[in-house]
Motif scaffolding. Structure first.
Motif, PDB file in Angstrom:
ATOM      1  N   ILE A  70     -16.094 -23.774 -35.928  1.00 56.38           N
ATOM      2  CA  ILE A  70     -16.024 -22.356 -35.582  1.00 56.38           C
ATOM      3  C   ILE A  70     -15.633 -22.272 -34.109  1.00 56.38           C
ATOM      4  O   ILE A  70     -16.163 -23.007 -33.283  1.00 56.38           O
ATOM      5  CB  ILE A  70     -17.384 -21.649 -35.828  1.00 56.38           C
ATOM      6  N   SER A  71     -14.682 -21.378 -33.789  1.00 51.56           N
ATOM      7  CA  SER A  71     -14.120 -21.386 -32.434  1.00 51.56           C
ATOM      8  C   SER A  71     -15.017 -20.731 -31.398  1.00 51.56           C
ATOM      9  O   SER A  71     -14.887 -20.979 -30.227  1.00 51.56           O
ATOM     10  CB  SER A  71     -12.750 -20.710 -32.431  1.00 51.56           C
ATOM     11  N   ARG A 172      -4.643 -18.866 -24.220  1.00 57.19           N
ATOM     12  CA  ARG A 172      -5.859 -19.446 -24.807  1.00 57.19           C
ATOM     13  C   ARG A 172      -7.092 -18.647 -24.429  1.00 57.19           C
ATOM     14  O   ARG A 172      -8.208 -19.071 -24.666  1.00 57.19           O
ATOM     15  CB  ARG A 172      -6.036 -20.898 -24.359  1.00 57.19           C
ATOM     16  N   LYS A 250      -6.872 -29.983 -18.620  1.00 54.69           N
ATOM     17  CA  LYS A 250      -6.847 -31.382 -19.037  1.00 54.69           C
ATOM     18  C   LYS A 250      -6.172 -31.462 -20.389  1.00 54.69           C
ATOM     19  O   LYS A 250      -6.687 -30.907 -21.356  1.00 54.69           O
ATOM     20  CB  LYS A 250      -8.282 -31.907 -19.140  1.00 54.69           C
ATOM     21  N   GLY A 251      -5.022 -32.089 -20.468  1.00 56.38           N
ATOM     22  CA  GLY A 251      -4.325 -32.187 -21.748  1.00 56.38           C
ATOM     23  C   GLY A 251      -3.846 -30.826 -22.198  1.00 56.38           C
ATOM     24  O   GLY A 251      -3.141 -30.130 -21.481  1.00 56.38           O
ATOM     25  N   PHE A 252      -4.264 -30.420 -23.388  1.00 54.74           N
ATOM     26  CA  PHE A 252      -3.762 -29.180 -23.975  1.00 54.74           C
ATOM     27  C   PHE A 252      -4.412 -27.935 -23.385  1.00 54.74           C
ATOM     28  O   PHE A 252      -3.785 -26.913 -23.245  1.00 54.74           O
ATOM     29  CB  PHE A 252      -4.014 -29.183 -25.483  1.00 54.74           C
ATOM     30  N   ASN A 253      -5.729 -28.039 -23.080  1.00 54.30           N
ATOM     31  CA  ASN A 253      -6.493 -26.853 -22.761  1.00 54.30           C
ATOM     32  C   ASN A 253      -7.316 -27.049 -21.495  1.00 54.30           C
ATOM     33  O   ASN A 253      -7.357 -28.136 -20.942  1.00 54.30           O
ATOM     34  CB  ASN A 253      -7.449 -26.522 -23.914  1.00 54.30           C
ATOM     35  N   VAL A 255     -10.752 -27.610 -19.612  1.00 57.27           N
ATOM     36  CA  VAL A 255     -12.018 -28.253 -19.930  1.00 57.27           C
ATOM     37  C   VAL A 255     -13.027 -27.750 -18.912  1.00 57.27           C
ATOM     38  O   VAL A 255     -12.706 -27.614 -17.732  1.00 57.27           O
ATOM     39  CB  VAL A 255     -11.869 -29.786 -19.859  1.00 57.27           C
ATOM     40  N   ARG A 259     -15.214 -19.758 -21.588  1.00 54.46           N
ATOM     41  CA  ARG A 259     -13.959 -19.190 -22.060  1.00 54.46           C
ATOM     42  C   ARG A 259     -14.209 -17.992 -22.960  1.00 54.46           C
ATOM     43  O   ARG A 259     -15.077 -18.021 -23.829  1.00 54.46           O
ATOM     44  CB  ARG A 259     -13.183 -20.248 -22.845  1.00 54.46           C
TER      45      ARG A 259
ATOM     46  N   GLY B 144      -8.428 -32.190 -27.749  1.00 53.32           N
ATOM     47  CA  GLY B 144      -8.468 -30.985 -26.929  1.00 53.32           C
ATOM     48  C   GLY B 144      -7.565 -29.875 -27.418  1.00 53.32           C
ATOM     49  O   GLY B 144      -7.535 -28.794 -26.833  1.00 53.32           O
ATOM     50  N   ALA B 145      -6.836 -30.120 -28.490  1.00 49.82           N
ATOM     51  CA  ALA B 145      -5.851 -29.145 -28.953  1.00 49.82           C
ATOM     52  C   ALA B 145      -6.499 -27.964 -29.673  1.00 49.82           C
ATOM     53  O   ALA B 145      -7.586 -28.072 -30.228  1.00 49.82           O
ATOM     54  CB  ALA B 145      -4.867 -29.822 -29.896  1.00 49.82           C
ATOM     55  N   TYR B 170     -11.556 -30.432 -30.365  1.00 44.39           N
ATOM     56  CA  TYR B 170     -10.557 -29.523 -30.893  1.00 44.39           C
ATOM     57  C   TYR B 170     -11.162 -28.134 -30.981  1.00 44.39           C
ATOM     58  O   TYR B 170     -12.362 -27.952 -30.832  1.00 44.39           O
ATOM     59  CB  TYR B 170     -10.079 -29.972 -32.275  1.00 44.39           C
ATOM     60  N   GLU B 171     -10.282 -27.155 -31.213  1.00 46.46           N
ATOM     61  CA  GLU B 171     -10.733 -25.785 -31.434  1.00 46.46           C
ATOM     62  C   GLU B 171      -9.957 -25.293 -32.639  1.00 46.46           C
ATOM     63  O   GLU B 171      -8.738 -25.414 -32.679  1.00 46.46           O
ATOM     64  CB  GLU B 171     -10.395 -24.945 -30.208  1.00 46.46           C
TER      65      GLU B 171
END
Lengths: 396, 338
Positions: A70-71, A172, A250-253, A255, A259, B144-145, B170-171
Motif C-alpha cells: 500500500i503506497s 512523485r 537516491k536512484g529513482f525517488n 529517500v 512525502r 526504490g522505483a 518499492y512503492e
C-alpha cells in the motif's frame, strides 16, 4: 401526540384490540419480528447456497496475510500484515482525506460564500465563477483533472522544484524534511500542550469579559505568541532536541523525509474545492437570511464591517448554515470513495477492491464497507447536530 | 458501481434462490438464445471493441468458439466488459456464463471463489516496462522505483513478492482500470509499469511514444490465462473445456477453417472423430456431433486464432513461444477426442 389519549381507552370500555396505543405497539413488534426472521432466512439461505458452490464464507479471512503493498500507510503495515491491518490502513486513509478535505472545504467555502456578497464587483465575479464552474462539473472529472493534468505538468524527481533545498515538488509528490525527536522533546511538547490549553482558557475568559464589559481582547496575537513563543523558549532551553532529516534523491525517488503522495493531493484538492462550491452557497444563503436591520444596527453602534460580519451576522447565519453544511461534510466523506480512480489507497480501494478480489468474499466485505461508511456518517451527523443545538435560536 | 450491483445480485441470487434448484446452464443458454461472455474493458489482442462496438481478440474469439459449438453461430454471443475487480463477482452472480478475460489460474481462485478454470488459452508471465532513458537493463536494478499496476490482479501480489524476495524498496500505486494505470505511467507518476507480458505489448500501443519504452527481460511469475465458469454445472464446464481442446487438436491435425469442409471426406480416424463423421462425441456434451466442426469452420483452430489476434503479423507481434503446440516445443496440448 403523546398527550392525546383516546377517550374510550381511558374509560376502559372497549377491548385492547381497539386501543390505538396497544395496537400500534403490537403491530410494530410483529413487523420487527418479521424483518428479523426474513433477514435471518436470507443470511442462512445465502450461506447454504454459497457453501454448496464451495465459495468461502465467514470473517476468518481477516487474519490471513494480505501480501500486497500500500503506497500510503498511517500505521505500520507491510506485505506480511493481515487483511485486518490493511482494513485499518484503508479506514485511516479515508478518514485522513475526509478530515483534511472538510477542513479546507470549510475555509474555502466560507471565503467564497462571503465573497459572493462582497461590494467589490471583481471579487463578486470571481466567487460567482468559482461556484458555477466547480459545482456544475462532476467530481470524478475534477479529481482526474487534478491528477492527470496537473501531475503531468510536474517535473520528474531528478528535475524537481526545490524549495530552499529543503522540500521538493515533483511528479512523485511533495517531499518535506522529517522531524527526528531527540532527548528533551518531551518538555517541548508539554509546553506546546500547555500553551494550547492556556490559549483556550484565555479565549473563554476574553469572550466572557467582552460580553460583560464590551471590551475586546486581542486573542489572536496573544494566542499566537503563546503557542509559538513558549515551545520556542523550551527548545532553546533544551538545546534544540528536534532535528530534521533531509530528503535526498537516491536512484529513482527521494529517500528519507516525509512525502505527501500526489494521489492524496489530487483527491483532497478535488474534493475540497468541489464541496467548497456548495458550502459557499450555503454560507451565502445563511448570511442573506439574517435581516438587513441587524447589519444596520451594528453599523449604527459604530462597529467596523469586519466585526459586524464576525460578531453579529455570522453567529445568526450559522443557524441556517449548519444543517446543509452537515450534508456537505457527509457528501465529501462518501465522495472520497472516488479515490480508486487515481490510485489512492482508501477503504474502497484497499478493502472493497484488492482484499475483495484476493479473498473473493464479496458479500462480507461489501457489508463491512457499507457499515464503516454508515458509522463515519452517523458520527459526523451527531457531532454536527450537537453543535447545531448549541447555536440554534433558543425559543421559549 | 458495477461491483456493487454485482454484489447485490450475488447476495440476491444466493440469499433468495432455493438451495440446489438451478436449471442446467446449457438449457438456460439455449433458452435465452445467446452466451453472455465476460471480457476486458479493452485490451488489444485479447478483447478490444472498435469504434463500432465490434469486439476482436483471442479471448473474444474463444467465446465465439463456444457459441459455434452450442449454436453453430458465432453471432449468438454478447459481451460484458468487466474490470479486473468485478470479473469474479459477475460470474458468481450468474450475470455472465463464461469469463474469458485474460484471467490467471491460481489455486485460491480455483478453490475459494466457487469457480472452475477450464484450460489455458495463453501461457503468460509478468514483466516490467520502463522508459528507455532511465537506462535500466534488468528488473533487479529497480530498487526504490514507483510501480503502477491494476488493482484486483495477481500482478499486485507478484510485484510485492518480487521486490521482497530481492530485498528491494518499492512503492506500488494501484488503479481501478488498465486505462487509468497506463495514463499514470505515461504521465511519469511511475518509473515502471507492470502486468502480464502480453498485456505490456498491448498497453504499450496506447502510450504517446511507444518506442521510448522497453520491456525488461525478467519474467517474474507464471500467468496461465484461461476461461472460467461457475461451480455446479459439470456439463457446461465440459463444453467450455472441450471447445478449447477441439481448437488445439484441430491445429495438431492440420485442420483449418479453410480446409475443414474437405476434411469431412478424410479417412484419417482422428480427423473423422473431430469433425464428427465418426463417433457420437457431441452427444456426450449435450451438443450436436458437428460441434468441433463448427468451431473450426467458424472461428478456426488455435493457431489461426492466435495469429489473427496476437501473432507476429499483428501490432502486438507476440511470437508463439510457450504457446506453440507441444509437438513444436510449446505447452499447448489437448487430450485426444476419442
Amino acid at each position: 401526540m403523546a398527550d392525546w389519549v383516546e377517550p374510550a381507552a381511558r374509560q376502559g370500555r372497549t377491548s385492547l384490540m381497539n386501543d390505538p396505543k396497544v395496537r400500534s405497539i403490537v403491530l410494530q413488534v410483529v413487523a420487527l419480528v418479521l424483518v428479523i426472521v426474513l433477514g435471518w432466512m436470507f443470511i442462512d439461505n445465502a450461506r447454504e447456497n454459497l457453501a454448496a458452490q464451495k465459495i468461502a464464507t465467514g470473517f476468518g479471512f481477516m487474519e490471513n496475510t494480505a501480501g500486497f503493498g500500500i503506497s500510503q500507510t498511517l500505521v505500520s503495515y507491510s506485505e506480511t500484515s493481515t487483511y485486518g491491518r490493511a482494513f485499518l490502513v484503508g479506514i485511516l486513509n479515508t478518514l485522513l482525506v475526509a478530515v483534511i478535505g472538510i477542513f479546507f472545504a470549510t475555509i474555502i467555502g466560507f471565503l467564497v460564500g462571503i465573497g459572493r456578497l462582497s461590494k467589490n464587483f471583481v471579487i463578486r465575479l470571481i466567487c460567482s465563477c468559482y461556484v458555477e464552474l466547480l459545482r456544475n462539473l462532476p467530481p470524478l472529472f475534477q479529481i482526474l483533472f487534478w491528477y492527470l493534468a496537473v501531475l503531468s505538468a510536474m517535473p520528474n524527481p531528478r528535475q524537481s522544484i526545490s524549495i530552499f533545498g529543503e522540500a521538493f515538488i515533483s511528479n512523485r509528490g511533495i517531499v518535506v524534511p522529517r522531524p527526528l525527536f531527540g532527548d528533551g522533546t518531551g518538555l517541548v511538547l508539554w509546553t506546546f500542550g500547555f500553551a494550547v490549553l492556556a490559549t483556550v482558557l484565555l479565549g473563554a475568559w476574553g469572550r466572557q469579559r467582552r460580553e460583560e464589559t464590551g471590551r475586546p481582547f486581542p486573542m489572536l496575537w496573544i494566542g499566537l505568541g503563546l503557542i509559538v513563543g513558549l515551545p520556542l523558549i523550551a527548545m532553546i532551553v533544551t538545546g534544540f532536541p528536534i532535528t530534521f532529516e533531509k530528503p535526498e534523491l537516491k536512484g529513482f525517488n527521494f529517500v528519507g523525509g516525509m512525502r505527501v503522495i500526489p494521489e492524496f493531493v489530487a483527491l483532497t484538492v478535488g474534493l475540497a474545492t468541489y464541496t467548497a462550491a456548495f458550502i459557499a452557497e450555503n454560507v451565502r444563503a445563511g448570511i442573506t437570511s439574517v435581516s438587513h436591520g441587524q447589519t444596520e444596527a451594528a453599523n449604527s453602534l459604530g462597529l467596523r464591517s469586519g466585526y459586524t460580519m464576525r460578531l453579529v451576522v455570522i453567529p445568526q447565519a450559522m443557524r441556517v448554515i449548519i444543517p446543509p453544511l452537515t450534508s456537505q461534510y457527509l457528501n465529501l466523506t462518501k465522495n472520497s470513495s472516488l479515490a480508486v480512480a487515481v490510485g489512492y489507497p482508501d477503504l474502497v480501494a484497499v478493502f472493497a477492491g484488492t482484499t475483495l478480489n484476493q479473498t473473493g468474499q464479496a458479500i462480507e466485505i461489501i457489508a463491512i464497507t457499507m457499515g464503516v461508511y454508515l458509522v463515519i456518517s452517523i458520527i459526523t451527523s451527531v457531532i454536527m447536530n450537537t453543535y447545531n443545538k448549541r447555536v440554534a435560536l433558543v425559543e421559549r | 458501481m458495477k461491483r456493487l450491483l454485482s454484489t447485490f445480485a450475488l447476495a440476491g441470487a444466493f440469499g433468495l434462490a432455493a438451495v440446489g434448484a438451478q436449471a442446467a446452464k446449457l438449457d438456460q443458454v439455449k433458452a435465452k438464445g445467446f452466451i453472455q461472455c465476460g471480457v476486458s474493458q479493452g485490451l488489444p489482442g485479447f478483447s478490444n471493441p472498435d469504434d463500432k462496438g465490434n469486439w476482436t481478440g483471442l479471448d473474444v474469439d474463444f467465446c465465439r468458439a463456444v457459441a459455434a459449438a452450442v449454436f453453430g453461430d458465432t453471432t449468438k454471443v454478447k459481451f460484458t466488459p468487466l474490470s479486473a475487480k468485478d470479473r469474479f463477482t459477475a460470474l458468481q452472480s450468474g450475470d455472465i456464463d463464461v469469463l474469458s478475460r485474460n484471467t490467471t489460474w491460481t489455486i485460491s481462485r480455483d478453490t475459494s471463489l466457487g469457480l472452475n478454470f477450464t484450460g489455458v488459452t495463453y501461457y503468460d508471465g509478468q514483466g516490467f516496462m520502463i522508459r528507455k532513458d532511465k537506462k535500466v537493463n534488468s528488473a533487479l536494478e529497480l530498487s526504490g522505483a514507483s510501480v503502477c499496476t491494476q488493482t484486483g490482479t495477481t500482478t499486485e501480489q507478484n510485484v510485492a513478492d518480487f521486490f521482497r524476495a530481492n530485498n528491494m524498496q518499492y512503492e506500488v500505486i494501484a488503479f481501478a482500470t488498465a486505462d487509468e494505470t497506463i495514463k499514470a505511467y505515461d504521465s511519469g507518476r511511475c518509473d515502471v509499469y507492470t502486468t502480464d507480458r502480453s498485456g505490456l505489448a498491448a498497453e504499450r500501443l496506447k502510450l504517446t511514444n511507444p518506442d521510448d519504452h522497453i520491456v525488461l527481460p525478467e519474467i517474474i511469475s507464471k500467468e496461465p490465462l484461461g476461461p472460467v465458469v461457475s461451480h455446479g454445472d459439470d456439463q457446461w464446464f465440459d463444453i467450455v473445456k472441450w471447445a478449447l481442446f477441439a481448437q488445439v487438436n484441430a491445429e495438431e491435425l492440420g485442420i483449418t477453417s479453410k480446409n475443414v469442409d474437405e476434411m469431412l471426406k478424410s479417412t484419417n480416424p482422428e480427423i473423422k472423430r473431430l469433425v464428427g463423421t465418426e463417433g457420437k462425441f457431441g452427444e456426450g456434451l449435450g451438443l450436436g456431433n458437428d460441434w468441433a466442426f463448427q468451431i473450426v469452420k467458424l472461428v478456426g483452430n488455435y493457431g489461426e486464432m492466435y495469429d489473427r489476434n496476437v501473432g507476429p503479423d499483428t501490432p502486438l507481434k507476440l511470437a508463439r513461444g510457450t504457446n506453440a503446440l507441444w509437438t513444436k516445443g510449446g505447452l499447448q496440448y489437448a487430450p485426444p477426442i476419442r
